[in-house]
Structure formats: structure tokens, C-alpha cells
Scaffold this motif. Structure first.
Motif, PDB file in Angstrom:
ATOM      1  N   TYR A  76       0.872  -1.166   0.000  1.00 60.01           N
ATOM      2  CA  TYR A  76       0.000   0.000   0.000  1.00 60.01           C
ATOM      3  C   TYR A  76       0.911   1.219   0.000  1.00 60.01           C
ATOM      4  CZ  TYR A  76      -4.180  -2.747   1.315  1.00 60.01           C
ATOM      5  OH  TYR A  76      -5.229  -3.629   1.348  1.00 60.01           O
ATOM      6  N   ALA A  77       0.723   2.086  -0.974  1.00 56.58           N
ATOM      7  CA  ALA A  77       1.527   3.297  -1.067  1.00 56.58           C
ATOM      8  C   ALA A  77       0.624   4.515  -0.940  1.00 56.58           C
ATOM      9  CB  ALA A  77       2.278   3.347  -2.394  1.00 56.58           C
ATOM     10  N   GLN A  78       0.946   5.392   0.005  1.00 57.22           N
ATOM     11  CA  GLN A  78       0.286   6.694   0.090  1.00 57.22           C
ATOM     12  C   GLN A  78       1.078   7.630  -0.800  1.00 57.22           C
ATOM     13  OE1 GLN A  78       0.256   8.558   3.951  1.00 57.22           O
ATOM     14  NE2 GLN A  78      -1.373   9.979   3.370  1.00 57.22           N
ATOM     15  N   VAL A  79       0.393   8.192  -1.787  1.00 55.64           N
ATOM     16  CA  VAL A  79       1.097   9.010  -2.772  1.00 55.64           C
ATOM     17  C   VAL A  79       0.680  10.471  -2.676  1.00 55.64           C
ATOM     18  CG1 VAL A  79       1.428   7.066  -4.346  1.00 55.64           C
ATOM     19  CG2 VAL A  79      -0.595   8.528  -4.623  1.00 55.64           C
ATOM     20  N   ASP A  80       1.547  11.332  -3.175  1.00 53.03           N
ATOM     21  CA  ASP A  80       1.329  12.775  -3.174  1.00 53.03           C
ATOM     22  C   ASP A  80       0.382  13.121  -4.310  1.00 53.03           C
ATOM     23  OD1 ASP A  80       1.519  15.471  -2.771  1.00 53.03           O
ATOM     24  OD2 ASP A  80       3.647  15.631  -3.259  1.00 53.03           O
ATOM     25  N   GLY A  81      -0.822  13.560  -3.963  1.00 55.59           N
ATOM     26  CA  GLY A  81      -1.821  13.906  -4.972  1.00 55.59           C
ATOM     27  C   GLY A  81      -2.906  12.847  -5.074  1.00 55.59           C
ATOM     28  N   ASP A  82      -3.953  13.171  -5.804  1.00 60.28           N
ATOM     29  CA  ASP A  82      -5.084  12.260  -6.024  1.00 60.28           C
ATOM     30  C   ASP A  82      -4.785  11.460  -7.291  1.00 60.28           C
ATOM     31  OD1 ASP A  82      -7.479  10.954  -5.966  1.00 60.28           O
ATOM     32  OD2 ASP A  82      -8.708  12.700  -6.470  1.00 60.28           O
ATOM     33  N   ILE A  83      -4.301  10.243  -7.125  1.00 61.89           N
ATOM     34  CA  ILE A  83      -3.825   9.456  -8.266  1.00 61.89           C
ATOM     35  C   ILE A  83      -4.942   9.243  -9.283  1.00 61.89           C
ATOM     36  CG2 ILE A  83      -4.226   7.158  -7.270  1.00 61.89           C
ATOM     37  CD1 ILE A  83      -1.370   6.459  -8.480  1.00 61.89           C
ATOM     38  N   ALA A 111      -2.753  -3.329  -9.919  1.00 60.33           N
ATOM     39  CA  ALA A 111      -2.666  -2.049  -9.208  1.00 60.33           C
ATOM     40  C   ALA A 111      -4.053  -1.422  -9.212  1.00 60.33           C
ATOM     41  CB  ALA A 111      -1.661  -1.116  -9.883  1.00 60.33           C
ATOM     42  N   PHE A 112      -4.428  -0.808  -8.105  1.00 64.65           N
ATOM     43  CA  PHE A 112      -5.713  -0.112  -8.041  1.00 64.65           C
ATOM     44  C   PHE A 112      -5.672   0.929  -6.938  1.00 64.65           C
ATOM     45  CE2 PHE A 112      -6.091  -3.887  -5.388  1.00 64.65           C
ATOM     46  CZ  PHE A 112      -6.665  -3.413  -4.217  1.00 64.65           C
ATOM     47  N   LYS A 113      -6.515   1.940  -7.093  1.00 65.77           N
ATOM     48  CA  LYS A 113      -6.637   2.984  -6.078  1.00 65.77           C
ATOM     49  C   LYS A 113      -7.520   2.457  -4.955  1.00 65.77           C
ATOM     50  CE  LYS A 113      -8.145   7.784  -5.461  1.00 65.77           C
ATOM     51  NZ  LYS A 113      -8.709   8.968  -6.141  1.00 65.77           N
ATOM     52  N   LEU A 114      -7.086   2.643  -3.711  1.00 69.68           N
ATOM     53  CA  LEU A 114      -7.904   2.235  -2.568  1.00 69.68           C
ATOM     54  C   LEU A 114      -9.016   3.267  -2.369  1.00 69.68           C
ATOM     55  CD1 LEU A 114      -5.091   1.169  -0.065  1.00 69.68           C
ATOM     56  CD2 LEU A 114      -6.461  -0.296  -1.529  1.00 69.68           C
ATOM     57  N   THR A 115     -10.224   2.781  -2.145  1.00 71.10           N
ATOM     58  CA  THR A 115     -11.366   3.686  -1.990  1.00 71.10           C
ATOM     59  C   THR A 115     -11.444   4.245  -0.567  1.00 71.10           C
ATOM     60  OG1 THR A 115     -12.800   1.802  -1.531  1.00 71.10           O
ATOM     61  CG2 THR A 115     -12.720   2.597  -3.808  1.00 71.10           C
ATOM     62  N   GLN A 116     -10.764   3.589   0.389  1.00 71.51           N
ATOM     63  CA  GLN A 116     -10.730   4.073   1.765  1.00 71.51           C
ATOM     64  C   GLN A 116      -9.286   4.083   2.246  1.00 71.51           C
ATOM     65  OE1 GLN A 116     -13.410   1.288   3.749  1.00 71.51           O
ATOM     66  NE2 GLN A 116     -14.934   2.912   3.886  1.00 71.51           N
ATOM     67  N   ILE A 117      -9.004   4.949   3.191  1.00 69.66           N
ATOM     68  CA  ILE A 117      -7.675   4.964   3.806  1.00 69.66           C
ATOM     69  C   ILE A 117      -7.501   3.642   4.551  1.00 69.66           C
ATOM     70  CG2 ILE A 117      -6.222   6.074   5.542  1.00 69.66           C
ATOM     71  CD1 ILE A 117      -7.708   8.709   4.863  1.00 69.66           C
ATOM     72  N   PRO A 118      -6.416   2.910   4.307  1.00 68.80           N
ATOM     73  CA  PRO A 118      -6.251   1.612   4.976  1.00 68.80           C
ATOM     74  C   PRO A 118      -6.103   1.762   6.488  1.00 68.80           C
ATOM     75  CG  PRO A 118      -4.266   2.185   3.753  1.00 68.80           C
ATOM     76  CD  PRO A 118      -5.293   3.219   3.420  1.00 68.80           C
ATOM     77  N   ASP A 119      -6.561   0.743   7.203  1.00 76.35           N
ATOM     78  CA  ASP A 119      -6.523   0.741   8.664  1.00 76.35           C
ATOM     79  C   ASP A 119      -5.133   0.288   9.113  1.00 76.35           C
ATOM     80  OD1 ASP A 119      -7.188   0.828  11.310  1.00 76.35           O
ATOM     81  OD2 ASP A 119      -8.215  -1.112  11.319  1.00 76.35           O
TER      82      ASP A 119
END
Length: 196
Positions: A76-83, A111-119
């Protein structure tokens, strides 16, 4: 008899038990997180600023197997900006990154964008928050492991990684672990054979 463990490597630790150089004297090592049998080694690595699932073993054959292309590793990667969807498609199809000064095309991967912030637990070192610009989370699953590959991939599509957490290796997950925790594993090979 061999021993196997899963560990939640916290931010700021090296994926090793022994210092390999003078510059690393002040670095935090895996041995500080628990008592492991002599000969225990990490399977693959997570860089100092990455977190998450790291497998440990005393069995070189298991180490070789996990590092082969037979075992998936999900990050899981938190990226800078709305991918964007376009960036996700590029990640899926493979992107050009630099490895040891040479151009390398990554293999196609899920690869896919997560719809919620992971716990996930809070990181040891605070990240900037959304007041300084939006962020988003993406899942990337690899069965190759080039140096800093996920970070290089997200940067190549215009969304640099701010936080990186490995959440799965084969069928083994972070479940039951907090940063610094380790759990002994029994039949590690059976849990790893997801795509072989």
C-alpha cells in the motif's frame, strides 16, 4: 529444525541484524525487536523508510523461494496527490524506471486505487497531512523486487510515494501485528504459494 517468523518492520529500522558499515552505527536493527535463533535472516528487504510485513527464516531455501517470481508481494503506497486512472493504468502495464543507472521496464502487475484509507497504525515519524495538498492510497502487487521499485514506479507516473507499507507476502498478511511485533509461523511454504 528451521524457524520462520512474520514481523511488522517499523519505520526507521533496517531489514538486517548486523551493521555492515561505519555509517550505520546509529541505525536501528531487527535484533532490537525480539530474540531470534542464530542464523535468522530477513527474506527480501524493506528500506529504512518503508514499513510492514517482513518474513524472517533460518531456511535459505525458503528465502530463495520467496525472493523468486513465484510469490506475490502487495504494497500500500500513500502518494502525493489524487492518483488518476491513467496513472493506475500505467502502473498496471509497467513503467520505465532506473535501476543501477540503466533503464528498466517493470512487469505488468495488479494495481488499483484504494477507496478508503487503509486501517494501519500511525507511522513512527509523522507525515505531512492533507492541509499541504491531497494524498491518495494505491495497492501495487509485485512478483519482482527491484531496489526501491514501488517508490520509483509511483514517481514515474507523477505521484511520488510518501508512505510505503508491505501488507502481504503470498497469503501471509500483517494480521495480528502492530509495529515491532513478531509471530512464529508453522507451515510457511504452503502460505506462500499463491501464484506458483
Amino acid at each position: 529444525m528451521h524457524h520462520h517468523y512474520k514481523i511488522f518492520k517499523p519505520y526507521g529500522y533496517l531489514s538486517q541484524f548486523v551493521n555492515n558499515g561505519k555509517k550505520q552505527n546509529s541505525k536501528k536493527l531487527l535484533g532490537e525487536l525480539g530474540t531470534f535463533p542464530e542464523g535468522t535472516m530477513s527474506i527480501g528487504r524493506l528500506d529504512e523508510h518503508s514499513e510492514g510485513l517482513l518474513l524472517l527464516t533460518t531456511d535459505g531455501k525458503i528465502c530463495y523461494f520467496v525472493n523468486s517470481s513465484k510469490v506475490d508481494k502487495e504494497y500500500y503506497a500513500q502518494v502525493d496527490g489524487d492518483i488518476t486512472e491513467d496513472a493506475i493504468e500505467q502502473l498496471k502495464n509497467g513503467v520505465e524506471i532506473g535501476i543501477s543507472g540503466k533503464k528498466y521496464n517493470t512487469k505488468p502487475c495488479p494495481a488499483f486505487k484504494l477507496t478508503q484509507i487503509p486501517d494501519l497504525p500511525e507511522r513512527g515519524k509523522k507525515l505531512r497531512d492533507d492541509r499541504h495538498g491531497s494524498t491518495s492510497w494505491v495497492s501495487i502487487t509485485l512478483n519482482e523486487g527491484k531496489f526501491r521499485q514501488v517508490r520509483k514506479m509511483t514517481a514515474a507516473v507523477g505521484f511520488p510515494t510518501l508512505r510505503l507499507v508491505r501488507v502481504r507476502v503470498g497469503d501471509i498478511t500483517l494480521e495480528g501485528l502492530q509495529p515491532g511485533d513478531s509471530i512464529a509461523l508453522e507451515d510457511v511454504k504452503a502460505a506462500l504459494i499463491l501464484n506458483s
